[in-house]
Design a protein around this motif. Structure first.
Motif, PDB file in Angstrom:
ATOM      1  N   VAL A 521      20.060  46.190 -16.942  1.00  0.00           N
ATOM      2  CA  VAL A 521      19.536  47.558 -16.875  1.00  0.00           C
ATOM      3  C   VAL A 521      19.248  48.101 -18.265  1.00  0.00           C
ATOM      4  CG1 VAL A 521      20.073  49.927 -16.146  1.00  0.00           C
ATOM      5  CG2 VAL A 521      20.664  48.010 -14.657  1.00  0.00           C
ATOM      6  N   SER A 522      20.067  47.714 -19.241  1.00  0.00           N
ATOM      7  CA  SER A 522      19.818  48.166 -20.619  1.00  0.00           C
ATOM      8  C   SER A 522      18.521  47.594 -21.171  1.00  0.00           C
ATOM      9  CB  SER A 522      20.995  47.778 -21.520  1.00  0.00           C
ATOM     10  OG  SER A 522      21.096  46.364 -21.624  1.00  0.00           O
ATOM     11  N   GLN A 523      18.009  46.524 -20.540  1.00  0.00           N
ATOM     12  CA  GLN A 523      16.730  45.928 -20.947  1.00  0.00           C
ATOM     13  C   GLN A 523      15.535  46.592 -20.252  1.00  0.00           C
ATOM     14  OE1 GLN A 523      16.660  43.391 -23.355  1.00  0.00           O
ATOM     15  NE2 GLN A 523      18.827  43.968 -23.470  1.00  0.00           N
ATOM     16  N   GLY A 524      15.795  47.655 -19.491  1.00  0.00           N
ATOM     17  CA  GLY A 524      14.702  48.393 -18.851  1.00  0.00           C
ATOM     18  C   GLY A 524      14.500  48.092 -17.378  1.00  0.00           C
ATOM     19  N   ARG A 525      15.333  47.233 -16.814  1.00  0.00           N
ATOM     20  CA  ARG A 525      15.201  46.933 -15.390  1.00  0.00           C
ATOM     21  C   ARG A 525      15.988  47.951 -14.559  1.00  0.00           C
ATOM     22  NH1 ARG A 525      16.177  40.516 -14.839  1.00  0.00           N
ATOM     23  NH2 ARG A 525      15.232  40.871 -12.790  1.00  0.00           N
ATOM     24  N   GLN A 526      15.654  48.058 -13.273  1.00  0.00           N
ATOM     25  CA  GLN A 526      16.341  48.976 -12.369  1.00  0.00           C
ATOM     26  C   GLN A 526      16.977  48.196 -11.225  1.00  0.00           C
ATOM     27  OE1 GLN A 526      12.675  51.672 -12.177  1.00  0.00           O
ATOM     28  NE2 GLN A 526      14.320  53.108 -11.663  1.00  0.00           N
ATOM     29  N   ALA A 527      18.036  48.775 -10.661  1.00  0.00           N
ATOM     30  CA  ALA A 527      18.791  48.044  -9.650  1.00  0.00           C
ATOM     31  C   ALA A 527      19.257  48.960  -8.528  1.00  0.00           C
ATOM     32  CB  ALA A 527      19.999  47.367 -10.293  1.00  0.00           C
ATOM     33  N   TYR A 528      19.389  48.348  -7.337  1.00  0.00           N
ATOM     34  CA  TYR A 528      20.031  48.998  -6.198  1.00  0.00           C
ATOM     35  C   TYR A 528      21.440  48.408  -6.052  1.00  0.00           C
ATOM     36  CZ  TYR A 528      15.198  49.984  -4.631  1.00  0.00           C
ATOM     37  OH  TYR A 528      13.890  50.392  -4.534  1.00  0.00           O
ATOM     38  N   TRP A 529      22.399  49.258  -5.657  1.00  0.00           N
ATOM     39  CA  TRP A 529      23.727  48.779  -5.297  1.00  0.00           C
ATOM     40  C   TRP A 529      24.028  49.371  -3.916  1.00  0.00           C
ATOM     41  CZ3 TRP A 529      27.418  46.329  -8.887  1.00  0.00           C
ATOM     42  CH2 TRP A 529      28.635  46.003  -8.277  1.00  0.00           C
ATOM     43  N   VAL A 530      24.060  48.531  -2.899  1.00  0.00           N
ATOM     44  CA  VAL A 530      24.157  48.994  -1.511  1.00  0.00           C
ATOM     45  C   VAL A 530      25.573  48.798  -0.978  1.00  0.00           C
ATOM     46  CG1 VAL A 530      23.256  48.728   0.835  1.00  0.00           C
ATOM     47  CG2 VAL A 530      21.735  48.462  -1.123  1.00  0.00           C
ATOM     48  N   CYS A 531      26.113  49.844  -0.362  1.00  0.00           N
ATOM     49  CA  CYS A 531      27.461  49.816   0.222  1.00  0.00           C
ATOM     50  C   CYS A 531      27.375  50.098   1.723  1.00  0.00           C
ATOM     51  CB  CYS A 531      28.353  50.875  -0.429  1.00  0.00           C
ATOM     52  SG  CYS A 531      28.473  50.727  -2.219  1.00  0.00           S
ATOM     53  N   PRO A 532      28.321  49.585   2.509  1.00  0.00           N
ATOM     54  CA  PRO A 532      28.251  49.789   3.958  1.00  0.00           C
ATOM     55  C   PRO A 532      28.740  51.136   4.457  1.00  0.00           C
ATOM     56  CG  PRO A 532      30.048  48.303   3.409  1.00  0.00           C
ATOM     57  CD  PRO A 532      29.349  48.605   2.128  1.00  0.00           C
ATOM     58  N   LEU A 533      29.516  51.891   3.655  1.00  0.00           N
ATOM     59  CA  LEU A 533      30.055  53.170   4.111  1.00  0.00           C
ATOM     60  C   LEU A 533      29.724  54.275   3.126  1.00  0.00           C
ATOM     61  CD1 LEU A 533      33.621  52.090   5.284  1.00  0.00           C
ATOM     62  CD2 LEU A 533      31.631  52.511   6.715  1.00  0.00           C
TER      63      LEU A 533
END
Length: 738
Positions: A521-533
């Protein structure tokens, strides 16, 4: 079957839940397994893990207090001893097992340090006659005793005399059923009469090979499968016939001199060319909606295959024909994504025609909603995009010609029926009004009456329906459950989609994953972090979105993050999505609210926490949120083995499939294998008639035979076809017609 008014409410509720409303429903409620109570097995000949029935004399009886209070009874039959353990018992039970009593005992034999034993076995009087057939064990619900259901089914079998709906003249035209091709058996042995097959399956003789009952290869089982598959196919073909009796508007663009049609202008507006698959599918839909019968088409394609632009092309053809189009999506986020994209593409083109795109959602303020409702009713809103709000009673369309439902399996049948039936009712009212107006002028202009009535009848139309799904339907499932639909498939992805690498990582490596994520992410990429609750749950020890958001913020304080879940206000959700889309947020922590519709090309990383808890198609949908740009993309499936230290076989199968393929059609095939058709389709809310006995893969030869026979039977033997459907489907017609 007439139920007694004195029937226990719990029993009545359990019967209703199992769908046991008629005698024939009870007759078709077949056993899960069988117990052999026809013979007595000497204790010495019983095996560990075997269900056995013994007859023995009680030699000891005592209540032990350690390690917990329990009744321990020892019996012997001259060949050996067996210990009976009862963790819950009444004084009367202890008394019935007094020393010297001779008992008939049935249960699972377990071998252990103390020798053979049974835990909570069933006890019967030793002087009772032995049954002459295997004892059925039925699926039951809470409050419905097995013995009570057995008596009801025996009574129903005595009362029910089934007429054969599949005599030889019915199927002679296409040849015999595949069950008659089994070698080594005569036709009489292979093709059992239905009544005989059902009697046998409820009470099979003890000499039958148990394996043929368990694997359902016995001719009686094969006969039931043929019956069930034929009923399913007949219902689908009959529904198609019923739909063809209704009229729909012929949607053909009205071209102005020197002006391109709206869908042609759209092609010039978008910044990409349609793939050959998209062009083929658009042509299929255009040909269908040009006819004067309702289209009922399923548009399926893998994640990212470009279904939205195909839907936009169909909407353009509808609007260019002078009719309105409605697009409905299951979540506000997905509906909002559709609205923004379609507005960008179509608003400038519609404005030149004095039309616009309207937005309807439950969270709208009253004034804005009233304004949109007025636009819809007047016809100024040519395209209406929204959530369930589109089908609410106060929404009145002027001329609705096409309904597009995205992620159609997420909507209940009642919701789909509501939109279609209310529009049909409105058109019928328009017909009556036009006829009344025409009747008032009959003396002045007889020809005007005929013209007015003809016009009124042409308005009594139901809209075409296009349903979209990013969960591809395997061929066998399409043949079975979508036989009444036309299916269009986008079987190629647009150029530029980068492949997504899928990795499985144990939860024990979570810190290592966070470190890598921080670097990316520090290199400019974006991310999703998905949780079940969304929040902490006492019932399930799973990571939740709120706590994970706080943990990730603490671990990576220099990275901007957002939190997204379904309980947030709509405006707040949209603000978070806008910031993530604009690149202001590096990580979006979310629940499965982002499963469909979210399109952020710069997001190239997806982490799914507790991936073992998600369904296969859901994991594939989540993975489809990345790989939409030029950057290399990855999906990390973070799994936990829990206290047991190992994953279940089903979880292993899901995760292995995700790591092995990105092909949505292969994913769908494996998902069908793992979950079965009911779960795959979300059929609990769809109302569709599920297959209880036939297996889509193992019985495909029977399915293809039934599919070939169904239209011929409807044509040549309609009364037998109707009786066959009523027998198997009962009152589920409204659902099947949706």
């Amino acid at each position: 079957m007439t139920r007694s008014s004195a029937m226990n409410p719990a029993i009545r509720k359990a019967l209703d839940k199992l769908g046991l409303l008629r005698d024939i429903d009870l007759v078709l409620h077949l056993p899960l397994r069988y117990e052999d109570e026809t013979r007595i097995t000497p204790i010495a000949k019983t095996r560990d893990g075997q269900m056995a029935q013994i007859e023995a004399t009680v030699v000891s009886n005592e209540v032990q207090l350690r390690p917990r209070r329990q009744l321990v009874v020892v019996v012997e039959d001259g060949t050996g001893q067996c210990q009976l353990r009862f963790l819950n018992f009444y004084p009367s039970q202890q008394k019935s097992m007094a020393i010297g009593a001779v008992l008939r005992i049935q249960g699972e034999v377990r071998g252990g340090f103390w020798g053979k034993q049974m835990v909570h076995p069933q006890l019967r009087k030793s002087d009772a006659p032995l049954p002459t057939s295997l004892t059925p064990v039925y699926p039951v619900g809470k409050g419905l005793p097995q013995a009570y259901l057995r008596r009801m089914i025996v009574t129903a079998l005595h009362r029910t005399r089934l007429q054969e709906t599949l005599p030889e003249p019915v199927w002679r035209a296409i040849g015999p059923p595949p069950v008659l091709a089994q070698p080594g058996l005569s036709d009489v042995q292979r093709w059992w009469p239905l009544q005989q097959a059902l009697q046998f399956l409820h009470h099979p003789q003890p000499e039958v090979a148990i394996q043929t009952l368990e694997d359902q290869s016995h001719p009686a089982w094969q006969r039931l499968k043929v019956e069930e598959l034929l009923a399913q196919q007949l219902s689908q073909w009959r529904v198609r016939q019923l739909r063809e009796q209704f009229a729909a508007p012929a949607l053909t663009p009205v071209r102005q001199p020197g002006q391109l049609a709206l869908h042609e202008q759209l092609l010039g507006q978008i910044a990409f060319d349609l793939t050959k698959a998209q062009q083929r599918v658009v042509a299929e839909i255009a040909a269908d909606i040009a006819l004067e019968r309702p289209m009922h088409r399923l548009l399926q394609g893998d994640v990212g295959s470009g279904k939205t632009v195909v839907a936009a092309m169909a909407a353009c053809i509808c609007m260019d024909s002078g009719w309105q189009c409605a697009l409905m999506a299951p979540t506000e986020i997905l509906a909002e994504q559709h609205f923004r994209k379609l507005s960008d593409w179509l608003s400038p083109l519609l404005a030149a025609r004095g039309k616009q795109v309207a937005w309807l959602a439950g969270a709208q303020k009253k004034k804005a909603r009233e304004h949109m409702l007025a636009l819809v009713q007047s016809g100024e809103a040519a395209l209406v995009v929204g959530t369930h709000a589109v089908i609410q009673e106060n929404v009145e369309f002027d001329r609705l010609g096409l309904v597009i439902i995205d992620e159609q399996h997420r909507f209940g049948v009642e919701q789909r029926l509501s939109l279609r039936d209310r529009q049909r009712s409105k058109n019928a009212s328009a017909t009556s009004a036009a006829e009344a107006t025409a009747a008032g002028t009959v003396s002045e202009a007889p020809t005007a009456l005929a013209d007015s009535v003809q016009t009124a009848q042409s308005e009594a139309l139901e809209p075409h329906m296009l349903m979209m799904s990013a969960t591809p339907i395997p061929r066998t499932l399409a043949m079975t459950y979508y036989a009444d639909l036309s299916v269009s498939t986008i079987d190629e992805l647009p150029p530029g989609r980068s492949p997504v690498v899928t990795r499985l990582i144990a939860d024990s490596r979570r810190d290592e994953l966070i470190e890598r994520l921080q670097h990316q992410v520090s290199q400019g990429r974006q991310a999703y972090w998905v949780c079940p609750l969304i929040e902490e749950s006492e019932a399930l020890d799973l990571s939740n979105a709120t706590a994970t958001f706080e943990d990730l913020q603490a671990a990576m304080p220099q990275i901007q993050m957002g939190l997204l879940h379904s309980r947030m206000p709509a405006a707040q959700k949209q603000e978070v999505m806008d910031r993530f889309s604009a690149g202001e947020l590096g990580i979006l922590v979310a629940t499965t609210v982002i499963e469909v519709g979210v399109d952020v090309p710069n997001a190239s990383l997806m982490v799914v926490e507790h991936a073992e808890r998600f369904g296969l198609s859901q994991l594939h949908q989540l993975r489809g949120r990345v790989g939409r740009g030029s950057a290399k993309s990855a999906c990390i499936l973070l799994y936990s083995t829990g206290d047991s230290g190992k994953l279940s076989d089903t979880a292993k199968d899901r995760l292995r499939a995700m790591a092995q393929t990105n092909d949505g059609f292969e994913i769908a095939r494996r998902d069908l294998e793992i979950r079965g058709p009911g779960e795959f389709m979300g059929a609990r809310q769809s109302g569709a008639a599920l297959l209880r006995f036939a297996d889509l893969e193992a019985d495909q030869h029977l399915l293809e035979w039934a599919r070939e026979l169904a239209p011929l039977m409807l044509r040549d033997h309609p009364h037998l076809a109707e009786e066959h459907m009523q027998r198997w489907l009962g009152g589920r017609w409204d659902y099947l017609k949706a």
